[in-house]
Scaffold this motif. Sequence first.
Motif, PDB file in Angstrom:
ATOM      1  N   ALA A 117     -13.550 -23.164  12.282  1.00 21.17           N
ATOM      2  CA  ALA A 117     -13.215 -24.069  11.177  1.00 21.17           C
ATOM      3  C   ALA A 117     -12.196 -25.087  11.651  1.00 21.17           C
ATOM      4  CB  ALA A 117     -12.666 -23.279   9.989  1.00 21.17           C
ATOM      5  N   ALA A 118     -11.843 -26.012  10.784  1.00 16.27           N
ATOM      6  CA  ALA A 118     -10.818 -27.004  11.096  1.00 16.27           C
ATOM      7  C   ALA A 118      -9.485 -26.292  11.358  1.00 16.27           C
ATOM      8  CB  ALA A 118     -10.669 -27.989   9.943  1.00 16.27           C
ATOM      9  N   PRO A 119      -8.644 -26.851  12.241  1.00 17.28           N
ATOM     10  CA  PRO A 119      -7.386 -26.179  12.594  1.00 17.28           C
ATOM     11  C   PRO A 119      -6.526 -25.816  11.391  1.00 17.28           C
ATOM     12  CG  PRO A 119      -7.810 -27.978  14.110  1.00 17.28           C
ATOM     13  CD  PRO A 119      -8.852 -28.080  13.042  1.00 17.28           C
ATOM     14  N   GLU A 120      -6.481 -26.667  10.384  1.00 15.78           N
ATOM     15  CA  GLU A 120      -5.636 -26.358   9.230  1.00 15.78           C
ATOM     16  C   GLU A 120      -6.177 -25.166   8.442  1.00 15.78           C
ATOM     17  OE1 GLU A 120      -8.148 -30.090   8.216  1.00 15.78           O
ATOM     18  OE2 GLU A 120      -7.042 -29.258   9.936  1.00 15.78           O
ATOM     19  N   THR A 121      -7.500 -25.033   8.394  1.00 11.87           N
ATOM     20  CA  THR A 121      -8.097 -23.862   7.732  1.00 11.87           C
ATOM     21  C   THR A 121      -7.826 -22.600   8.529  1.00 11.87           C
ATOM     22  OG1 THR A 121      -9.839 -25.232   6.755  1.00 11.87           O
ATOM     23  CG2 THR A 121     -10.242 -22.858   6.862  1.00 11.87           C
ATOM     24  N   ILE A 122      -7.982 -22.699   9.851  1.00 13.06           N
ATOM     25  CA  ILE A 122      -7.685 -21.556  10.713  1.00 13.06           C
ATOM     26  C   ILE A 122      -6.235 -21.114  10.533  1.00 13.06           C
ATOM     27  CG2 ILE A 122      -7.439 -20.805  13.116  1.00 13.06           C
ATOM     28  CD1 ILE A 122     -10.342 -20.938  12.159  1.00 13.06           C
ATOM     29  N   ALA A 123      -5.322 -22.066  10.442  1.00  9.11           N
ATOM     30  CA  ALA A 123      -3.904 -21.737  10.263  1.00  9.11           C
ATOM     31  C   ALA A 123      -3.682 -21.008   8.944  1.00  9.11           C
ATOM     32  CB  ALA A 123      -3.055 -22.998  10.330  1.00  9.11           C
ATOM     33  N   ASP A 124      -4.348 -21.450   7.877  1.00 11.86           N
ATOM     34  CA  ASP A 124      -4.220 -20.781   6.580  1.00 11.86           C
ATOM     35  C   ASP A 124      -4.730 -19.347   6.661  1.00 11.86           C
ATOM     36  OD1 ASP A 124      -3.137 -23.020   5.378  1.00 11.86           O
ATOM     37  OD2 ASP A 124      -5.046 -23.693   4.511  1.00 11.86           O
ATOM     38  N   LEU A 125      -5.870 -19.146   7.302  1.00 12.62           N
ATOM     39  CA  LEU A 125      -6.436 -17.809   7.422  1.00 12.62           C
ATOM     40  C   LEU A 125      -5.553 -16.914   8.283  1.00 12.62           C
ATOM     41  CD1 LEU A 125     -10.214 -18.695   7.966  1.00 12.62           C
ATOM     42  CD2 LEU A 125      -9.095 -18.034   5.835  1.00 12.62           C
ATOM     43  N   GLU A 126      -5.010 -17.482   9.351  1.00 14.76           N
ATOM     44  CA  GLU A 126      -4.175 -16.693  10.254  1.00 14.76           C
ATOM     45  C   GLU A 126      -2.914 -16.196   9.553  1.00 14.76           C
ATOM     46  OE1 GLU A 126      -3.197 -16.834  15.003  1.00 14.76           O
ATOM     47  OE2 GLU A 126      -3.336 -18.733  13.908  1.00 14.76           O
ATOM     48  N   ARG A 127      -2.384 -17.017   8.667  1.00 13.14           N
ATOM     49  CA  ARG A 127      -1.195 -16.592   7.915  1.00 13.14           C
ATOM     50  C   ARG A 127      -1.501 -15.424   6.979  1.00 13.14           C
ATOM     51  NH1 ARG A 127       0.195 -22.170   8.240  1.00 13.14           N
ATOM     52  NH2 ARG A 127      -1.092 -22.671   6.404  1.00 13.14           N
ATOM     53  N   ALA A 128      -2.761 -15.302   6.576  1.00 11.78           N
ATOM     54  CA  ALA A 128      -3.150 -14.205   5.691  1.00 11.78           C
ATOM     55  C   ALA A 128      -3.455 -12.921   6.452  1.00 11.78           C
ATOM     56  CB  ALA A 128      -4.367 -14.613   4.857  1.00 11.78           C
ATOM     57  N   GLN A 129      -3.561 -13.004   7.773  1.00 14.21           N
ATOM     58  CA  GLN A 129      -3.838 -11.833   8.591  1.00 14.21           C
ATOM     59  C   GLN A 129      -2.581 -11.012   8.840  1.00 14.21           C
ATOM     60  OE1 GLN A 129      -5.746 -13.370  12.225  1.00 14.21           O
ATOM     61  NE2 GLN A 129      -7.469 -12.014  11.836  1.00 14.21           N
ATOM     62  N   PRO A 130      -2.726  -9.695   8.995  1.00 12.50           N
ATOM     63  CA  PRO A 130      -1.598  -8.906   9.489  1.00 12.50           C
ATOM     64  C   PRO A 130      -1.375  -9.209  10.967  1.00 12.50           C
ATOM     65  CG  PRO A 130      -3.554  -7.546   9.354  1.00 12.50           C
ATOM     66  CD  PRO A 130      -3.919  -8.883   8.735  1.00 12.50           C
ATOM     67  N   LEU A 131      -0.248  -8.782  11.491  1.00 17.46           N
ATOM     68  CA  LEU A 131       0.001  -8.946  12.915  1.00 17.46           C
ATOM     69  C   LEU A 131      -0.991  -8.100  13.720  1.00 17.46           C
ATOM     70  CD1 LEU A 131       3.900  -8.776  12.984  1.00 17.46           C
ATOM     71  CD2 LEU A 131       2.464 -10.800  13.342  1.00 17.46           C
ATOM     72  N   TRP A 132      -1.397  -8.630  14.864  1.00 16.90           N
ATOM     73  CA  TRP A 132      -2.290  -7.930  15.793  1.00 16.90           C
ATOM     74  C   TRP A 132      -3.503  -7.321  15.099  1.00 16.90           C
ATOM     75  CZ3 TRP A 132       2.953  -6.065  15.506  1.00 16.90           C
ATOM     76  CH2 TRP A 132       3.837  -6.798  16.297  1.00 16.90           C
ATOM     77  N   PRO A 133      -4.314  -8.127  14.404  1.00 18.92           N
ATOM     78  CA  PRO A 133      -5.431  -7.576  13.622  1.00 18.92           C
ATOM     79  C   PRO A 133      -6.617  -7.123  14.462  1.00 18.92           C
ATOM     80  CG  PRO A 133      -5.469  -9.960  13.536  1.00 18.92           C
ATOM     81  CD  PRO A 133      -4.223  -9.586  14.280  1.00 18.92           C
TER      82      PRO A 133
END
Length: 351
Positions: A218-234
């Motif tokens: 996805a676009a970098p800004e979407t990836i950043a939003d999703l990554e923030r919703a992930q736990p650490l080391w998923p």
Amino acid sequence: MRTEAHDLRHHGDAEVRDDGAALTDLAVNVRDDTPPPWLREHIAASLTSLAAYPDGREARAAVAGRHGVDPSRVLLTAGAAEAFVLLARAVRARRPVVVHPQFTEPEAALRDAGHEVRRVLLRPEDGFRLDPAAVPEDADLVVVGNPTNPTSVLHPARLLAELARPGRTLVVDEAFMDAVPGEREALAGRTDVPGLVVLRSLTKTWGLAGLRIGYVLAAPETIADLERAQPLWPVSTPALAAAGACMTPRALAEAEAAARTIAVDRAHLLAGLGEFEEVTAVPAAEGPFVLIRVEGAAKLRAHLRDLGFAVRRGDTFPGLDADWLRLAVRDRATTGRLLQALDRALVLTGR
């Protein structure tokens, strides 16, 4: 159609673990005889690194290279299922739409996150083909599979791209695209479609359902939003090792060869099913499974189970009822045994 009429959390694995019976598995769409030995060995070699926290940079770069995009457009996930949960939590959607029949986890994740989901139901009389005009214009999140589970229909990329709108997130689940020869109609790697999010899974073709590995493009800004919703080391170190290995030229060539074999085996299955006047198969199948309609499918499924075959019930998919079954594509010998069992099961149901 009422939401509670369909068990959105039912998946094919339930068909083969209900009672521990020794069954030929046609309910789960994981390729037979996988993971291959070279991949198992590569994953096993990663176990010496388990004391260190997972580092996904190398695998992320490998995925990016495979699709010709910058690593900032890639997010590695614990299978495609995690990606649906992340999207439900991170994408600010007020009017989400899911195109059915399709994999039910996207809608389940959206509902669990508090979204009110509208459905667009594709019709069997249209061959379950996508009509972009059926999607409400005000939808700001649209989820569609390609090729779609369970219909096995491959939608043209140009029609999917027509669903893109300013302010809309278009999620295309391509979990089975690597089982399509040449991956024709793929949108993975496209950067010219606004709001596009493509999901990929490595669990089906490579037999890694127990390892849990997939990714989002996805676009970098979407990836950043999703990554923030992930736990650490998923994503675990072994899963990261698998992701990198599945992006190599050797792996891609093997996946392409497997896709071509599946196409031949699917044609054989469809030809055999065509000999039964009681059975109607969705003809435009392009995935590693086929969808069939037969009156009294619930009884037929039970008889097939007694005869040693597990098949996927269809009535848990919105848009389908109890007369539908999904069959995974297997080799010609397995298909031959299935067709014999199907003949016997139809007799047992009084058809």
